[in-house]
Scaffold this motif. Structure first.
Motif, PDB file in Angstrom:
ATOM      1  N   ARG A 191       0.815  -1.208   0.000  1.00 38.74           N
ATOM      2  CA  ARG A 191       0.000   0.000   0.000  1.00 38.74           C
ATOM      3  C   ARG A 191       0.851   1.261   0.000  1.00 38.74           C
ATOM      4  O   ARG A 191       0.413   2.309  -0.474  1.00 38.74           O
ATOM      5  N   ILE A 438      -6.317  -0.349   0.127  1.00 36.51           N
ATOM      6  CA  ILE A 438      -6.249  -1.390  -0.895  1.00 36.51           C
ATOM      7  C   ILE A 438      -5.238  -0.992  -1.961  1.00 36.51           C
ATOM      8  O   ILE A 438      -4.960   0.191  -2.171  1.00 36.51           O
ATOM      9  N   PRO A 454      -5.948  -6.108  -0.195  1.00 38.00           N
ATOM     10  CA  PRO A 454      -6.335  -5.241   0.937  1.00 38.00           C
ATOM     11  C   PRO A 454      -5.302  -5.272   2.060  1.00 38.00           C
ATOM     12  O   PRO A 454      -4.481  -6.192   2.163  1.00 38.00           O
TER      13      PRO A 454
END
Length: 701
Positions: A191, A438, A454
């Protein structure tokens, strides 16, 4: 004592706009002998301090650098936890992060007995540094049982990973004197840094002195080691420009079967960075190059002991960030150019043709974040194109390209584009931080559909000193070009390898008080389609072990990390001798029963136990002594040139650094492997025994 500037708080995280963030007040330092502000008789509210971690409120000269002179005024360690570190997509301070980020500060870098980032990372318990030569000649760096392909290495937040092979990723253009801090995220960081950070990320942050300065250093030592460098910085109003250059060489310590030295190397590095800042925008840019020649002995194959490699890399990037308003935009564009020539038989192209590779990586990042009633939201996108032309890697080219300086052609290649989209939201309450997000990714090489991964990080602060944290993260990694196509010299690659996938859970506790810092965590990693080079007993046509790139299937890993640091300048202010002590330990266990009988080059040769102890002493006046201890126990085994199997053992090493530190100069002596232990980090590549380095640095202006 020189003063240091306090900058007003302008970032949103310091404004009580949502969820009423607390204001940090230095009321705990009242009536203490080290109270910086007691002389004014007022409580001072601190906003943003533009330093990595202010570990010593010293009277250091603003031009002080890692290996360069440092002021030795004896004051107290104060951990402010107010620096922005990149553990989330949106900027948060280290104290606000839900994810634990290890920061190696400038002070730690300066005190370490090392000459490269590779060597510095040896003293992080969760990092495995497997050397094939000292001083960073060739080093594989991995995190939590992985391999060098499974981490992302960044320079000022820009991805500089080599898609051809992870072996050469640490050919970075910056000298140790250029570095402000090193940030380490252990565990998946898709992320934040993209999906290539399967098991973690290492971000190298360079420094830009606020004043015009000129510094130089020179070093020499065992095995014909010599190094010299110079760095100049010009600061004028809103502009800052800095240029550095370093050259390093060594005769090496290994000989081939003919008696010749063949672990020699020489490197040249040059790095330029500039910046412009005004109340509305920050703009930063850099350009660097690294050229390295090194004898690679048996580094890639135990059968051939006269290998050689030449690499040349250049890095260019420009970044910007808007500073006003609730909406912040952060674009970046970069180009990494990589050239590699590998010689199986050094200087003998007629005996076996040299391997030539040229890689160009173009990247465009567009990131943004904004503040609103429910918190701070960040989103962004990255397009990264990786283009390789080669003499033997990739698919046949329709239009071969000429190899400069030779009569040969690049007749193979591969071009792939990785597209990633990011979304993250940060909820920051008085004691609670929650950061879900996500990552969506698509890669043209794998003909894959857009896949979503995620993640969520959370932390809760208990009182003023304790924090508990937990996270769940997922990620994937595309195979490197070498894993896909390298089928020479006892290797057989699989061009149909699947991307690796990882699902990870982690939880732990963090403690911070004046003079003591500690943390502990446990984690579980579930690997799918793990990629590695293995030998299952198959031999090649010459009777040597045949190494094949494969997808393993599934592997589960359970581990734990613990660390405690003591600052005795705060705990025992009456004494000067003992400055600090740090103890850290990492444990890892992999479920590998289904792989009995298989010899792995990387994944199954993991560090099961690693213990690190570091201590710093002030021996006399400006004379400082550091002693570092490491214990490592590695799982796995390796084959020698006669195909006999050897298991890795446990070894302990002691390193030390003695330095005299003045404001305008310093001199040091470093001793590595003080007990001259014999050991290997990587099968069939013996590491050096005791070796010594001495040097001097001066602050010319």
């Amino acid at each position: 004592m020189r003063s240091f500037a306090v900058k007003p708080a302008i970032n949103f995280m310091y404004k009580p706009q949502f969820n009423t963030c607390s204001v940090l007040k230095f009321k705990h330092f009242a009536n203490k002998p080290y109270a910086l502000f007691s002389v004014i008789g007022k409580v001072v509210i601190i906003g943003v301090l533009n330093v990595a971690t202010l570990q010593t409120a010293t009277a250091a000269d603003p031009m002080t650098t890692n290996r360069e002179p440092a002021d030795t005024t004896d004051t107290k360690m104060v951990s402010l936890q107010g620096v922005n570190v990149v553990g989330t997509r949106a900027p948060l301070t280290q104290s606000q992060q839900a994810r634990m980020v290890t920061v190696l500060s400038r002070e730690e870098i300066q005190a370490a007995p090392v000459q490269s980032v590779n060597d510095l990372l040896k003293y992080v318990a969760g990092i495995d540094v497997r050397q094939k030569g000292p001083l960073g000649a060739l080093t594989d760096v991995s995190i939590r049982g992985g391999n060098s392909e499974q981490i992302t290495v960044l320079l000022n937040g820009i991805n500089i990973c080599d898609p051809q092979t992870g072996h050469n990723t640490f050919d970075i253009p910056v000298d140790m004197n250029d570095i402000e801090r090193v940030e380490v995220i252990e565990g998946p960081a898709a992320r934040v840094y993209g999906t290539s950070s399967l098991l973690g990320a290492i971000n190298i942050v360079t420094k830009a002195p606020k004043q015009t300065s000129l510094t130089a250093h020179a070093e020499g030592g065992s095995y014909g080691y010599l190094s010299a460098g110079i760095r100049g910085n010009i600061a004028s109003g809103r502009w800052n420009n800095q240029l550095s250059a370093t050259t390093t060489r060594s005769d090496g310590y290994l000989r081939n079967s003919k008696g010749g030295l063949n672990a020699d190397y020489n490197t040249v590095k040059s790095f330029y960075q500039g910046s412009y800042s005004d109340p509305t925008v920050d703009v930063r840019w850099h350009a660097g190059l690294s050229a390295k020649n090194f004898g690679s002995n048996t580094f890639y194959s135990a059968k051939y002991d006269n290998q050689f490699e030449h690499t040349f890399k250049s890095y260019t990037a420009i970044q910007a960030e808007s500073k006003q308003g609730a909406f912040h935009l952060k674009p970046a564009i970069y180009w990494n150019h990589i050239y590699d020539r590998f010689e199986l038989f050094r200087g003998e192209p007629g005996k076996y043709p040299f391997n030539y590779h040229r890689t160009d990586v173009w990247g465009l990042n567009l990131n943004a974040y904004f503040d609103w009633t429910l918190g701070r939201t960040a989103f962004g996108a990255e397009v990264r194109n990786e283009d390789l032309v080669s003499g033997n890697l990739g698919e046949p080219l329709d239009n071969p390209k000429h190899i400069h300086g030779t009569g040969r052609m690049y007749n193979h290649g591969l071009n792939r584009t990785n597209i990633q989209l990011f979304l993250e939201h940060n909820i920051i309450l008085k004691r609670l931080t929650v950061s879900p997000g996500i990552t969506a990714v698509k890669n043209t090489q794998a003909n894959m559909n857009m896949e979503v991964y995620p993640s969520i990080d959370a932390s809760y602060r208990i009182g003023d000193n304790w924090k508990i944290f937990a996270s769940y993260n997922t990620s994937l990694r595309m195979p490197s070009f070498t894993e896909l196509y390298y089928s020479v010299g006892g290797h057989k690659a699989d061009s149909h390898l699947l991307p690796e996938k990882l699902y990870a859970v982690e939880g732990g506790v963090h403690y911070l008080s004046n003079g003591v810092k500690a943390k502990a965590s446990v984690f579980y990693n579930h690997h799918k389609n793990l990629i590695d080079w293995i030998n299952d007993g198959t031999l090649d046509d010459n009777g040597a072990a045949l190494w094949k790139s494969v997808n393993f299937g599934e592997i589960n890993a359970v581990g734990a990390d613990a660390q405690v640091e003591f600052d005795f300048r705060s705990l025992l202010p009456a004494q000067r001798f003992l400055k600090s002590l740090s103890l850290s330990y990492s444990y890892l266990n992999q479920d590998e029963k289904e792989h009995e009988g298989i010899i792995s080059q990387y994944s199954l040769e993991y560090l099961k136990n690693k213990f690190v102890a570091k201590t710093q002493f002030n021996v006399f006046r400006n004379l400082n002594l550091g002693i570092n201890f490491r214990m490592q126990h590695r799982m796995g085994s390796y084959l020698d040139t006669a195909n006999n199997r050897h298991t890795y053992g446990t070894y302990c090493l002691v390193d030390s650094r003695l330095s005299w530190d003045e404001t305008r100069w310093n001199a040091f002596v470093e001793a590595n492997n003080l007990l001259s232990r014999q050991y290997v980090d990587y099968g069939n590549v013996r590491q050096p025994g005791f070796w010594l380095i001495a040097g001097v640095a001066i602050n010319i202006r």
